[in-house]
Design an enzyme around this catalytic site. Structure first.
Site, PDB file in Angstrom:
ATOM      1  CB  ALA A  46      -1.100   0.058   1.116  1.00  0.00           C
ATOM      2  CG  HIS A  49       7.265   2.463  -3.564  1.00  0.00           C
ATOM      3  ND1 HIS A  49       7.881   2.286  -2.235  1.00  0.00           N
ATOM      4  CD2 HIS A  49       6.515   1.526  -3.875  1.00  0.00           C
ATOM      5  CE1 HIS A  49       7.660   0.808  -1.933  1.00  0.00           C
ATOM      6  NE2 HIS A  49       6.569   0.620  -3.097  1.00  0.00           N
ATOM      7  CE  LYS A 251      10.169  -0.385  -4.126  1.00  0.00           C
ATOM      8  NZ  LYS A 251       9.579  -1.332  -5.034  1.00  0.00           N
ATOM      9  CB  ILE A 337       2.387  -3.592 -13.790  1.00  0.00           C
ATOM     10  CG1 ILE A 337       2.135  -3.325 -15.507  1.00  0.00           C
ATOM     11  CG2 ILE A 337       1.807  -2.394 -12.971  1.00  0.00           C
ATOM     12  CD1 ILE A 337       2.814  -2.317 -15.873  1.00  0.00           C
ATOM     13  CB  SER A 339       6.690  -3.188  -6.228  1.00  0.00           C
ATOM     14  OG  SER A 339       6.887  -1.962  -5.628  1.00  0.00           O
ATOM     15  CB  CYS A 401     -17.934  -4.966  12.178  1.00  0.00           C
ATOM     16  SG  CYS A 401     -16.324  -5.178  12.457  1.00  0.00           S
ATOM     17  CB  CYS A 438     -12.921 -10.797  16.241  1.00  0.00           C
ATOM     18  SG  CYS A 438     -14.289 -10.518  15.351  1.00  0.00           S
TER      19      CYS A 438
HETATM   20  C1  LIG Z   1       3.720  -8.464  -2.145  1.00  0.00           C
HETATM   21  C2  LIG Z   1       3.665  -7.244  -3.319  1.00  0.00           C
HETATM   22  C3  LIG Z   1       3.894  -5.923  -2.476  1.00  0.00           C
HETATM   23  C4  LIG Z   1       3.646  -4.795  -3.291  1.00  0.00           C
HETATM   24  N1  LIG Z   1       3.762  -3.806  -2.812  1.00  0.00           N
HETATM   25  C5  LIG Z   1       3.708  -2.676  -3.409  1.00  0.00           C
HETATM   26  C6  LIG Z   1       3.845  -1.079  -2.896  1.00  0.00           C
HETATM   27  O1  LIG Z   1       3.884  -1.104  -1.762  1.00  0.00           O
HETATM   28  N2  LIG Z   1       3.659   0.082  -3.970  1.00  0.00           N
HETATM   29  C7  LIG Z   1       3.480  -0.365  -5.003  1.00  0.00           C
HETATM   30  O2  LIG Z   1       3.527   0.883  -5.647  1.00  0.00           O
HETATM   31  N3  LIG Z   1       3.308  -1.361  -5.616  1.00  0.00           N
HETATM   32  C8  LIG Z   1       3.423  -2.535  -5.078  1.00  0.00           C
HETATM   33  N4  LIG Z   1       3.219  -3.725  -5.298  1.00  0.00           N
HETATM   34  C9  LIG Z   1       2.617  -3.747  -6.996  1.00  0.00           C
HETATM   35  C10 LIG Z   1       1.498  -3.273  -7.104  1.00  0.00           C
HETATM   36  O3  LIG Z   1       0.494  -4.169  -6.149  1.00  0.00           O
HETATM   37  C11 LIG Z   1       0.933  -3.791  -8.499  1.00  0.00           C
HETATM   38  O4  LIG Z   1       1.913  -3.382  -9.466  1.00  0.00           O
HETATM   39  C12 LIG Z   1      -0.431  -3.534  -9.054  1.00  0.00           C
HETATM   40  O5  LIG Z   1      -1.261  -3.938  -7.985  1.00  0.00           O
HETATM   41  C13 LIG Z   1      -0.774  -4.179 -10.416  1.00  0.00           C
HETATM   42  O6  LIG Z   1      -1.856  -3.985 -10.680  1.00  0.00           O
HETATM   43  P1  LIG Z   1      -2.647  -4.700 -12.088  1.00  0.00           P
HETATM   44  O7  LIG Z   1      -3.786  -3.986 -12.149  1.00  0.00           O
HETATM   45  O8  LIG Z   1      -1.365  -4.693 -13.077  1.00  0.00           O
HETATM   46  O9  LIG Z   1      -2.708  -6.296 -11.568  1.00  0.00           O
HETATM   47  P2  LIG Z   1      -4.016  -6.928 -10.813  1.00  0.00           P
HETATM   48  O10 LIG Z   1      -4.399  -6.140  -9.466  1.00  0.00           O
HETATM   49  O11 LIG Z   1      -3.053  -8.307 -10.527  1.00  0.00           O
HETATM   50  O12 LIG Z   1      -5.120  -7.090 -11.588  1.00  0.00           O
HETATM   51  C14 LIG Z   1      -4.985  -7.972 -12.845  1.00  0.00           C
HETATM   52  C15 LIG Z   1      -6.573  -8.354 -13.029  1.00  0.00           C
HETATM   53  O13 LIG Z   1      -6.644  -9.203 -14.170  1.00  0.00           O
HETATM   54  C16 LIG Z   1      -7.362  -9.958 -14.192  1.00  0.00           C
HETATM   55  N5  LIG Z   1      -7.210 -11.166 -15.132  1.00  0.00           N
HETATM   56  C17 LIG Z   1      -6.477 -11.802 -15.431  1.00  0.00           C
HETATM   57  N6  LIG Z   1      -6.699 -12.747 -16.340  1.00  0.00           N
HETATM   58  C18 LIG Z   1      -7.775 -12.577 -16.856  1.00  0.00           C
HETATM   59  C19 LIG Z   1      -8.604 -12.972 -17.908  1.00  0.00           C
HETATM   60  N7  LIG Z   1      -8.209 -14.025 -18.839  1.00  0.00           N
HETATM   61  N8  LIG Z   1      -9.849 -12.341 -18.251  1.00  0.00           N
HETATM   62  C20 LIG Z   1     -10.235 -11.326 -17.186  1.00  0.00           C
HETATM   63  N9  LIG Z   1      -9.440 -10.889 -16.275  1.00  0.00           N
HETATM   64  C21 LIG Z   1      -8.218 -11.491 -16.111  1.00  0.00           C
HETATM   65  C22 LIG Z   1      -7.398 -10.477 -12.773  1.00  0.00           C
HETATM   66  O14 LIG Z   1      -8.528 -11.374 -12.279  1.00  0.00           O
HETATM   67  C23 LIG Z   1      -6.914  -9.390 -12.040  1.00  0.00           C
HETATM   68  O15 LIG Z   1      -8.009  -8.865 -11.203  1.00  0.00           O
HETATM   69  C24 LIG Z   1       3.378  -5.028  -4.659  1.00  0.00           C
HETATM   70  C25 LIG Z   1       2.818  -6.147  -5.217  1.00  0.00           C
HETATM   71  C26 LIG Z   1       3.049  -7.151  -4.506  1.00  0.00           C
HETATM   72  C27 LIG Z   1       2.475  -8.625  -5.039  1.00  0.00           C
END
Ligand SMILES: Cc1cc2nc3c(=O)[nH]c(=O)nc-3n(C[C@H](O)[C@H](O)[C@H](O)COP(=O)(O)OP(=O)(O)OC[C@H]3O[C@@H](n4cnc5c(N)ncnc54)[C@H](O)[C@@H]3O)c2cc1C
Length: 480
Positions: A46, A49, A251, A337, A339, A401, A438
């Site tokens: 969350a 950065h 990190k 995409i 972090s 809650c 809880c």
């Molecule tokens: C442990 C961890 C810590 C992190 N900490 C940070 C942080 O502190 N700060 C920061 O800036 N970033 C952080 N990140 C990175 C950040 O969370 C991600 O870069 C960001 O959430 C990516 O978003 P997204 O929309 O690309 O992917 P996602 O949130 O994964 O969304 C992709 C979506 O595509 C959907 N999808 C997949 N395949 C299909 C399909 N065939 N048909 C339809 N839908 C599909 C999935 O269901 C999902 O909802 C962290 C990541 C992790 C895992």
């Protein structure tokens, strides 16, 4: 026929949807799950950065620094929570002091504002719970913390308000290109036609790409991160985000104050094969305890209320891969995409719009409205308003809650709001019922009955989270 179909409703897909909703375009977002933001976007640190860490001259560096600034506009426009914590990266030896200076130079090169090297004494004055073994720190005042899935909901609600369509339970299983249009087939049997596609499917993005590309220019290398969540009664133990020095694995294990008062401790960084493996492990959690104690020896782990894991969409390309396909026009990859993708998301969205603009002229809507308001929760209201509302509607007075002080009316509002939900976890994501000490042990059964009543479904039809995850299967005691 759509102008653009976006695949994936994480923070990237939803902010792209909002950015496109500004223009005269017919846009649809497809999501395979039954809710928005179920993958990386619901399981991360969350942190917004500052941009001190990504390699210079990369998209990660550029879009992180820009995204960090854009969150201040999002806070106003989308009414999202933002905690102005600042951050400290701490060193533990004279060798690490030198590495911190290199990181400082990288931050300057990336354009991070107000970045500063500070002494051990200054760091301990800012954060008295830091280990007395630290030797110096890098101060990053522009670091912030948000509530990631609330940002995705906000962006999606605002995009829908401006005309974007959303289809949940719509997994893309095949893509064909015929007569200059894309034909998208869904697992539920439906098919959709579009002139363009934006692939924002997180850890699944190379699978989507392989449905159309002969050669996919990147491969996702999923990387798991595990966490402890400390109860919000630890609020104030630390007030800044605390980082160790970064390594090639990322990190490192961090301490992160959250917008609701909790503290996250984690994440680990482990390459995995299964993109759906969200398990926590004794080994991973032990590593977090060991590494976190180097930052602060007295972390109140006895206040842990749960553990969780998220999976980063790291890729062989190393940087964010945001490009139009070389083979298929109007097919945009928004892949790799990991972090700082949460931070960069609003800037990624504008970057995608700029790529589209290279191809077409986009006409702005005359009536585009960038403003969205979040649900006004009962416990945030002043006493006079609370008394008045309870008189008008007694459901405001029933606390369901107890840990998070969420009322029956808060839950009903979360069910019926524009992007509402009828699952237990969907309500937890929207109203925080069950997010406290809880973890739903007290309120879950009441939330379930409220959902059943409000959505006129039988209690056995109410899912915990995904489709086909009912909590109650059948009545075991039949009334005489
Ligand atoms: C442990 C961890 C810590 C992190 N900490 C940070 C942080 O502190 N700060 C920061 O800036 N970033 C952080 N990140 C990175 C950040 O969370 C991600 O870069 C960001 O959430 C990516 O978003 P997204 O929309 O690309 O992917 P996602 O949130 O994964 O969304 C992709 C979506 O595509 C959907 N999808 C997949 N395949 C299909 C399909 N065939 N048909 C339809 N839908 C599909 C999935 O269901 C999902 O909802 C962290 C990541 C992790 C895992």
């Amino acid at each position: 026929m759509y102008d653009y179909v976006i695949i994936g409703s994480g923070i990237v897909g939803t902010t792209i949807a909002r950015a496109l909703s500004r223009y005269e375009l017919k846009v649809l977002l497809l999501e395979k799950e039954n809710d928005v933001a179920n993958h990386q976007t619901v399981a991360n640190s969350a942190i917004i950065h500052s941009g001190h860490d990504p390699e210079e001259n990369t998209l990660k560096a550029k879009l992180c620094v820009l995204g960090n600034q854009m969150y201040e506009t999002l806070e106003k426009e989308l009414d999202i929570p933002l905690l102005y914590t600042g951050a400290l990266v701490v060193a533990h030896s004279s060798e690490q002091d030198e590495q911190l200076k290199i990181l400082y130079q990288r931050g300057i090169a990336n354009g991070v504002k107000h970045i500063e090297l500070i002494s051990k004494e200054s760091a301990l004055t800012l954060e008295p719970q830091l280990s007395k073994d630290i030797t110096s720190a890098l101060s990053l005042p522009s670091t912030k913390v948000t509530f990631p899935w609330e940002v995705a909901f906000a962006a999606m609600e605002n995009a829908m308000e401006n005309g974007v369509e959303l289809k949940l339970n719509s997994e893309v299983v095949a893509i064909n290109y015929e007569q200059n249009n894309y034909h998208i087939s869904l697992r539920n049997g439906n098919s959709i036609k579009s002139k363009g596609i934006i692939n924002a499917s997180g850890v699944f993005s190379d699978i989507i790409a392989s449905m159309i590309e002969t050669h996919v220019p990147y491969k996702i290398m999923p990387r798991k991160g595990e966490y402890f969540v400390l109860d919000r009664r630890v609020k104030g133990f630390i007030n800044h985000v605390i980082y160790p020095l970064p390594t090639s694995a990322g990190k490192g294990v961090l301490l992160v104050p959250q917008v609701h008062g909790n503290i996250l401790v984690g994440p680990t960084s482990e390459e995995i094969l299964d993109r759906n493996d969200l398990s926590s492990s004794a080994q991973g959690l032990a590593k977090i305890v060991k590494d976190a104690k180097l930052l602060s020896p007295n972390i109140p782990f006895d206040r842990n209320i749960r553990t969780f894991a998220g999976i980063r969409a790291s890729s062989t390309y190393k940087d964010f891969f945001i490009q139009e396909s070389k083979e298929y026009k109007n097919f945009f990859h928004v892949a790799g995409i990991d972090s700082p993708g949460l931070t960069a998301a609003p800037a990624i969205a504008e970057y995608v719009v700029s790529l589209i603009k290279e191809r077409h002229e986009l006409i702005e809507k005359a009536n585009y409205n960038p403003i969205r308001k979040r649900l006004h929760m009962f416990h945030h209201m002043d006493l006079e308003t609370q008394k008045k509302l309870i008189k008008e509607d007694p459901r405001y007075g029933r606390i369901v809650c107890k840990c998070e002080q969420i009322t029956e009316k808060d839950i009903i509002d979360a069910i019926h709001k524009p992007l509402g939900s009828d699952t237990i976890k969907g309500i937890k994501k929207r109203a925080r019922a069950g997010a406290g000490l809880c973890q739903g042990g007290y309120c879950e059964s009441t939330v379930l009955r409220i959902i059943a009543k409000e959505t006129k479904q039988d209690v056995t039809k109410i899912n915990y989270y995904d489709l086909n995850t009912p909590i109650l299967l059948k009545e075991t005691k039949v009334k005489p």
